[in-house]
Design an enzyme around this catalytic site. Sequence first.
Site, PDB file in Angstrom:
ATOM      1  N   ARG A 234      52.472  43.785  52.290  1.00  0.00           N
ATOM      2  CA  ARG A 234      52.222  43.342  53.656  1.00  0.00           C
ATOM      3  C   ARG A 234      51.080  42.331  53.670  1.00  0.00           C
ATOM      4  NH1 ARG A 234      56.462  44.638  54.877  1.00  0.00           N
ATOM      5  NH2 ARG A 234      57.200  46.108  56.462  1.00  0.00           N
ATOM      6  N   HIS A 282      58.947  36.247  53.676  1.00  0.00           N
ATOM      7  CA  HIS A 282      59.146  37.698  53.825  1.00  0.00           C
ATOM      8  C   HIS A 282      60.598  38.047  53.456  1.00  0.00           C
ATOM      9  CE1 HIS A 282      57.606  41.497  56.026  1.00  0.00           C
ATOM     10  NE2 HIS A 282      58.557  41.830  55.183  1.00  0.00           N
TER      11      HIS A 282
END
Length: 319
Positions: A234, A282
């Site tokens: 993350r 991502h």
Amino acid sequence: MTTVLVVATGWDAQDWADRIAALLPGHRVLSAERDGSYSGPASDLTEVRYLLAWRPPQPLLDSLPNLAAIFSLGAGVDHLMSLRLPDVPVARIVDPDLTSRMAEYVVWQVLHHHRLGPAYVRQQKAHIWRELDQPAAAEITVGILGFGHLGERAAAALAPLGFRLRGWTRTARTHSVELFHGADGLQPFLAGTDILVSLLPLTPETRGLVDRRVLGALRRTGPLGGAIYINAGRGGTQVEADIVAALADGTLAGASIDVVSSEPLAPDSPLWDFDNVVVTPHAAASSEAHALAAQIAAQIAAHERGETLVNLVERRRGY
Ligand SMILES: NC(=O)c1ccc[n+]([C@@H]2O[C@H](COP(=O)([O-])OP(=O)(O)OC[C@H]3O[C@@H](n4cnc5c(N)ncnc54)[C@H](OP(=O)(O)O)[C@@H]3O)[C@@H](O)[C@H]2O)c1
């Protein structure tokens, strides 16, 4: 009839809803709009028992008084933990499809830096045909920050290639891979790591953890001529300004960035322009409805039979 609601902000919730409906006949499956709003009558929402969620808006959550369980549509749950949630079980995705995708990404990026990908791309652009000294995998230590489900599988994919491996966890565990844990274990873990792979969840404890101090503690005397940083966990676990500074001053010899603290990465971020940095949007391990819907449908069916859900999140620790 039991009602299921899919809220997948930014994704195609209808695809998930269609698949869940096909797997759970006798259930009413509703889906929210792409922006997370629900356009049906408010009375629909009061009947919802199961919520399948990716970044659900707080007001929508607040209008579900009869929820029995929440299923994160991804492996990460920081998108839920930052909200006010009802006191119901929260389960996350742990699935071979997603896990394999992540292992592929980690192997791809580790090999890119190990096999001097940035230098050869540079040479190709300049039409230079010159072989560079190539260290053996066995000379390089890959350290995995966050040695959980994905970290362990990524290590298992790297091991046959010959890399030396180590991992860092929150709690003490034993494993065939050398593990370090907690604040005390971080410095010794970093000091022997050439390629740092972060697969940490975002929690209050991990927020901003990868900063200048952490990057500066990596082994820089290894055969790659500097340390490499790869983040597919993350973005909030890293300080991006410190990564840019570490790349600029040579503390880092390269990086692969799949996640950033505020996505998408800003067009004017310096990270785009380093030729030793790989930026992916991502995309390391996406949640594919065709692969993952069956697991959630099975969880709902089990819950209705009175069985305990699996892959539950521990709210207190945040992952
Ligand atoms: N980029 C993408 O496409 C993508 C896709 C899927 C997932 N992800 C990210 O990958 C993350 C990891 O997934 P997972 O399934 O491997 O999770 P997991 O099984 O829960 O593993 C998390 C690991 O992190 C460690 N950890 C957590 N907090 C820590 C702390 N404060 N200090 C040290 N170690 C800590 C845990 O330690 P313990 O072993 O002691 O519990 C565990 O080893 C997800 O949370 C998600 O954010 C990204």
